[in-house]
Design an enzyme around this catalytic site. Structure first.
Site, short mmCIF file in Angstrom:
data_model
loop_
_atom_site.label_atom_id
_atom_site.label_comp_id
_atom_site.label_asym_id
_atom_site.label_seq_id
_atom_site.Cartn_x
_atom_site.Cartn_y
_atom_site.Cartn_z
N GLY A 1 0.81 -1.22 0.00
CA GLY A 1 0.00 0.00 0.00
C GLY A 1 0.84 1.26 0.00
N LEU B 1 0.48 3.63 -2.08
CA LEU B 1 0.89 3.50 -3.48
C LEU B 1 1.43 4.82 -4.03
CD1 LEU B 1 -2.10 1.36 -4.82
CD2 LEU B 1 0.09 0.59 -3.88
N HIS C 1 4.55 2.10 -8.07
CA HIS C 1 3.58 1.00 -8.08
C HIS C 1 2.69 1.10 -9.32
CE1 HIS C 1 4.06 1.38 -3.54
NE2 HIS C 1 4.38 0.12 -3.76
#
Ligand code: PAF
Length: 280
Positions: A31, A33, A37
Site C-alpha cells: 500500500g 501507493l 507501483h
C-alpha cells in the site's frame, strides 16, 4: 474494480476467469501507493487480461516493531489510484486471513542470497518476504508478477523462490521509478521531514558519481570515497555501500567482463531507512 478481503472469494473469482482462459497479472504491494507501483500496474495491464493488486502490510518482514506500526496506511487514496489505472482486482486481507493465529515466517534457504546486504542488517526480513509472496502466489496463481528493481535483492530472492518451488509464475523486474530530483520512489519517503526530503536526492547523486568512477578507479577506492561523502553529512547516515554481482549478490573487489554488477546503498535519514541501487 472488484474488492476482496477473503482468500476463498478471490480464489473463486480467479478460477472463474481462468476457466475462460484469462491470464492473471499480479502486483503485490504494502500500500501507500506511488507512481512506481502504478507503473508496475500499467505494465501488468498491457500483458495480462486481469490485473490483481494486493495491499497487505506484512508483519513478518519487519524486524523493527516501530517501522511496522509507522508504515503508512492510505487505503482510501490507494483505492482511488487503483481505479484511475483501471486495476481489475484489489485484494486487501487482514493479518488473520493470511496467517490465522500463527504470525510467523517460514525458514527459507535462498542459496545464500538472503545473507548478503539487507540480510546482514534486517534480521529475518527475507523469510518474511518469502512467506508472504509464496502465500499470495498460492492464492492468486498469477501468470506473471511484477516487482520493482529498487528492492533488487528481494527481486532476485523471489526469482530464486519461484525456481526452488517450481512455481509457474513469471517474475518481471521493472526499472526503478524516480522523483524529478532522482530520489527512488518509496512509500517510506512520505515519512521524511522537509529537510530530510531535500537532503535525500544526495543518495542517488552519490550512486551516479560512483558509477562514473567505476570505469576509471578500483572498487575499494569507490567504496572509500562513498563512505567519506557520507561521513560528515548532517542528515544522512550511511548503513552500507557495496558493489555486488547481480546473480549472487556477493560483494566483489574486482569486476569480470562477462558478469553484471550493481552498486547498492542503504542510508538512514533519522529513523527512516532508504535503499537504492544502480547498474554499473
Ligand atoms: O516490496 C514490497 O512492497 C513487499 O516486500 C512485498 C513484495 C509486497 C511483500 O510484502
Amino acid at each position: 474494480m472488484k474488492f476482496f478481503t477473503k482468500k476463498q472469494d478471490l480464489k473463486a473469482y480467479i478460477s472463474s476467469k481462468k476457466a475462460k482462459n484469462k491470464t492473471i497479472g499480479f502486483v503485490p504491494t504494502m500500500g501507500a501507493l506511488h507512481k512506481g507501483h502504478l507503473s508496475l500496474i500499467k505494465k501488468a495491464k498491457k500483458k495480462n487480461d486481469i490485473v490483481v493488486v494486493s495491499i497487505f502490510v506484512n508483519p513478518t518482514q519487519f524486524d523493527k516493531q516501530e517501522d511496522l506500526v509507522k508504515y503508512p496506511k492510505t487505503l482510501e487514496n490507494d483505492t482511488l489510484l487503483l481505479e484511475k489505472v483501471a486495476c481489475d482486482v484489489l485484494f486487501n486481507p487482514s493479518v488473520e486471513e493470511i496467517y490465522n493465529t500463527n504470525v510467523t515466517a517460514e525458514n527459507f534457504d535462498f542459496d545464500g542470497l538472503e545473507h548478503q546486504m539487507e540480510g546482514k542488517f534486517r534480521d529475518g526480513h527475507f523469510n518474511g518476504v518469502g512467506t508472504i509472496v509464496k502465500t499470495l502466489f498460492k492464492i492468486v496463481t498469477p501468470n506473471k508478477a511484477y516487482f520493482g528493481e529498487k528492492d533488487f535483492q528481494q527481486l532476485q530472492i523471489i526469482k530464486k523462490m519461484v525456481k526452488q518451488n517450481h512455481l509457474k509464475v513469471k517474475i518481471k523486474g521493472c526499472p526503478i521509478f524516480r522523483e524529478d530530483d532522482g530520489l527512488a520512489m518509496s512509500s517510506r519517503n512520505t515519512r521524511l521531514t522537509e529537510a530530510q526530503r531535500k537532503a535525500a536526492p544526495f543518495i542517488y547523486q552519490t550512486l551516479q558519481k560512483a558509477k562514473q568512477k567505476s570505469s576509471t578507479t578500483t572498487i575499494t577506492n569507490i567504496t572509500n570515497w562513498v563512505q567519506n561523502e557520507f561521513k560528515n553529512h548532517p542528515l544522512l547516515t550511511l548503513e552500507y555501500f557495496t558493489i555486488a554481482e547481480e546473480k549472487t549478490l556477493k560483494t566483489v573487489k574486482n569486476k569480470e567482463s562477462n558478469k553484471k554488477y550493481r552498486a547498492f546503498i542503504a542510508v538512514f535519514a533519522g529513523k527512516i531507512r532508504l535503499i537504492d541501487n544502480i547498474q554499473l
